[in-house]
Design a protein around this motif. Structure first.
Motif, PDB file in Angstrom:
ATOM      1  N   GLY A  79      -8.530   6.321   0.915  1.00 46.00           N
ATOM      2  CA  GLY A  79      -8.561   5.269   1.911  1.00 46.00           C
ATOM      3  C   GLY A  79      -7.684   4.075   1.605  1.00 46.00           C
ATOM      4  N   MET A  80      -6.784   4.204   0.602  1.00 45.52           N
ATOM      5  CA  MET A  80      -5.924   3.075   0.257  1.00 45.52           C
ATOM      6  C   MET A  80      -4.640   3.044   1.074  1.00 45.52           C
ATOM      7  N   VAL A  81      -4.240   4.178   1.649  1.00 43.98           N
ATOM      8  CA  VAL A  81      -3.106   4.228   2.577  1.00 43.98           C
ATOM      9  C   VAL A  81      -3.485   5.153   3.722  1.00 43.98           C
ATOM     10  N   HIS A  82      -2.764   5.033   4.822  1.00 44.81           N
ATOM     11  CA  HIS A  82      -2.944   6.007   5.894  1.00 44.81           C
ATOM     12  C   HIS A  82      -1.580   6.489   6.365  1.00 44.81           C
ATOM     13  N   ALA A  83      -1.531   7.772   6.710  1.00 44.91           N
ATOM     14  CA  ALA A  83      -0.279   8.403   7.111  1.00 44.91           C
ATOM     15  C   ALA A  83       0.016   8.108   8.572  1.00 44.91           C
ATOM     16  N   VAL A  84       1.294   7.825   8.857  1.00 37.35           N
ATOM     17  CA  VAL A  84       1.749   7.570  10.223  1.00 37.35           C
ATOM     18  C   VAL A  84       2.849   8.565  10.530  1.00 37.35           C
ATOM     19  N   ALA A  85       2.577   9.479  11.467  1.00 37.08           N
ATOM     20  CA  ALA A  85       3.556  10.499  11.829  1.00 37.08           C
ATOM     21  C   ALA A  85       4.634   9.891  12.709  1.00 37.08           C
ATOM     22  N   GLY A  86       5.864  10.376  12.549  1.00 41.17           N
ATOM     23  CA  GLY A  86       6.979   9.905  13.360  1.00 41.17           C
ATOM     24  C   GLY A  86       8.072  10.953  13.419  1.00 41.17           C
ATOM     25  N   GLN A  87       9.227  10.530  13.916  1.00 38.04           N
ATOM     26  CA  GLN A  87      10.371  11.434  14.018  1.00 38.04           C
ATOM     27  C   GLN A  87      11.633  10.701  13.591  1.00 38.04           C
ATOM     28  N   MET A  88      12.523  11.460  12.955  1.00 38.57           N
ATOM     29  CA  MET A  88      13.828  10.934  12.590  1.00 38.57           C
ATOM     30  C   MET A  88      14.840  11.468  13.582  1.00 38.57           C
TER      31      MET A  88
ATOM     32  N   GLN B  51       4.231  13.092  -3.523  1.00 41.59           N
ATOM     33  CA  GLN B  51       3.401  13.453  -2.376  1.00 41.59           C
ATOM     34  C   GLN B  51       1.958  13.691  -2.802  1.00 41.59           C
ATOM     35  N   THR B  52       1.771  14.251  -3.991  1.00 44.76           N
ATOM     36  CA  THR B  52       0.417  14.454  -4.506  1.00 44.76           C
ATOM     37  C   THR B  52      -0.330  13.129  -4.594  1.00 44.76           C
ATOM     38  N   TYR B  53       0.353  12.113  -5.112  1.00 36.33           N
ATOM     39  CA  TYR B  53      -0.299  10.809  -5.246  1.00 36.33           C
ATOM     40  C   TYR B  53      -0.450  10.111  -3.898  1.00 36.33           C
ATOM     41  N   LEU B  54       0.489  10.281  -2.991  1.00 31.46           N
ATOM     42  CA  LEU B  54       0.332   9.697  -1.660  1.00 31.46           C
ATOM     43  C   LEU B  54      -0.868  10.315  -0.945  1.00 31.46           C
ATOM     44  N   THR B  55      -1.002  11.635  -1.060  1.00 32.57           N
ATOM     45  CA  THR B  55      -2.135  12.319  -0.448  1.00 32.57           C
ATOM     46  C   THR B  55      -3.443  11.843  -1.072  1.00 32.57           C
ATOM     47  N   HIS B  56      -3.431  11.653  -2.381  1.00 34.47           N
ATOM     48  CA  HIS B  56      -4.624  11.171  -3.065  1.00 34.47           C
ATOM     49  C   HIS B  56      -4.986   9.758  -2.588  1.00 34.47           C
TER      50      HIS B  56
ATOM     51  N   SER C  90     -13.618   4.220 -10.990  1.00 29.51           N
ATOM     52  CA  SER C  90     -13.723   2.788 -10.747  1.00 29.51           C
ATOM     53  C   SER C  90     -12.424   2.066 -11.077  1.00 29.51           C
ATOM     54  N   ARG C  91     -11.582   2.689 -11.875  1.00 28.17           N
ATOM     55  CA  ARG C  91     -10.321   2.067 -12.275  1.00 28.17           C
ATOM     56  C   ARG C  91      -9.157   2.860 -11.708  1.00 28.17           C
ATOM     57  N   ARG C  92      -8.241   2.167 -11.073  1.00 33.28           N
ATOM     58  CA  ARG C  92      -7.044   2.840 -10.568  1.00 33.28           C
ATOM     59  C   ARG C  92      -6.152   3.214 -11.744  1.00 33.28           C
ATOM     60  N   THR C  93      -5.488   4.350 -11.609  1.00 35.89           N
ATOM     61  CA  THR C  93      -4.592   4.773 -12.674  1.00 35.89           C
ATOM     62  C   THR C  93      -3.232   4.104 -12.513  1.00 35.89           C
ATOM     63  N   ILE C  94      -2.452   4.093 -13.590  1.00 32.76           N
ATOM     64  CA  ILE C  94      -1.125   3.474 -13.547  1.00 32.76           C
ATOM     65  C   ILE C  94      -0.209   4.194 -12.557  1.00 32.76           C
ATOM     66  N   PRO C  95      -0.220   5.543 -12.457  1.00 33.18           N
ATOM     67  CA  PRO C  95       0.603   6.166 -11.405  1.00 33.18           C
ATOM     68  C   PRO C  95       0.246   5.671 -10.003  1.00 33.18           C
ATOM     69  N   GLU C  96      -1.047   5.522  -9.727  1.00 33.71           N
ATOM     70  CA  GLU C  96      -1.457   5.024  -8.414  1.00 33.71           C
ATOM     71  C   GLU C  96      -0.943   3.602  -8.186  1.00 33.71           C
TER      72      GLU C  96
END
Length: 253
Positions: A107-116, A97-102, A4-10
């Motif tokens: 559902g707090m972020v969504h990944a957008v694929a692209g190209q450099m 990346q672990t935290y981004l995946t988490h 119920s509580r977000r962590t400080i790393p998040e």
């Protein structure tokens, strides 16, 4: 620890996420900040405590958060308190990346694929729960604007945001100068957050004393620790270490 509580790393990662580009500000120092944020979260959960400039495990019971519990287990295996700078400066491959995946899984972020350059695959992350990001930012803004001592979580988050250089990302330009200064000053409101934030800045500045090596027979004096650097972390105002006491000894990756 319930979810119920977000962590400080998040929360630190959500602060660093640029809503326009989908990239994270200060990515290199952010990795250090996430490792430090884990320490603060574990301290708030009563699992670790400061022991001078070291971190001691005081309760090895898991928190229920797999990423935090992994860090707690690594600290436990050390067997004795570890210096905060050595822990934060250790290898942290894939932590961001672990935290981004988490966050994506939650559902707090969504990944957008692209190209450099039209060739190299890239992934950017856009915040989906913008109300959460606004609430986190509002807590910092309120602490800066009112001058009222913030709660320990907000104080620790502010200290880490300053340490990793997010001040210019959150409060850019000349108009944000006073806010950046007040963000820096919030570091004094949480002893654990202050200890960890200073350790993050020390690692960035290269001011980490190396462990002494045994002296060979007949050899001269062992090498002295590296002197403390005076340079500021990239993107962050300077911060004096004088006047910020450490918490008293509380007991015994």
């Amino acid at each position: 620890m319930g979810r119920s509580r977000r962590t400080i790393p998040e929360e630190l990662l959500l602060l660093a996420l640029d809503p326009t580009t989908g990239t994270t500000a200060q990515p290199q120092s952010l990795d250090l900040g996430l490792a430090g944020a884990q320490l603060v979260e574990l301290a708030l959960a009563g699992r670790i405590a400061p022991d001078g400039d070291r971190i001691a495990v005081v309760m090895a019971r898991p928190t229920g958060d797999p990423t935090l519990d992994s860090a707690l287990e690594l600290l436990r295996r050390r067997g004795s308190p570890v210096r905060a700078v050595h822990w934060i400066g250790g290898p942290r491959l894939g932590l961001r990346q672990t935290y981004l995946t988490h966050l994506e899984r939650c559902g707090m972020v969504h990944a957008v694929a692209g190209q450099m350059c039209g060739v190299l695959p890239t992934t950017r992350y856009q915040a989906t729960e913008t109300a959460i990001s606004r609430e986190i930012r509002a807590r910092l803004d309120n602490a800066i604007r009112t001058g009222v001592p913030p709660d320990p979580r907000t104080a620790a988050l502010a200290a880490l945001a300053h340490a990793v250089g997010l001040g210019k990302h959150l409060y850019p330009g000349n108009e944000g100068r006073s806010s950046r200064s007040r963000l820096r000053d919030l570091i004094r409101h949480d002893p654990m957050g202050g200890l960890v934030a200073h350790a993050v800045m020390d690692v960035q500045n290269g001011a980490v004393a190396q462990p002494r090596r045994p002296q060979a027979a007949g050899a001269g004096a062992v090498g002295q620790p590296v002197a403390r650097a005076t340079a500021e972390p990239a993107g962050a105002p300077g911060q004096s270490r004088h006047g910020h006491g450490r918490m008293a000894r509380v007991g015994a990756r």
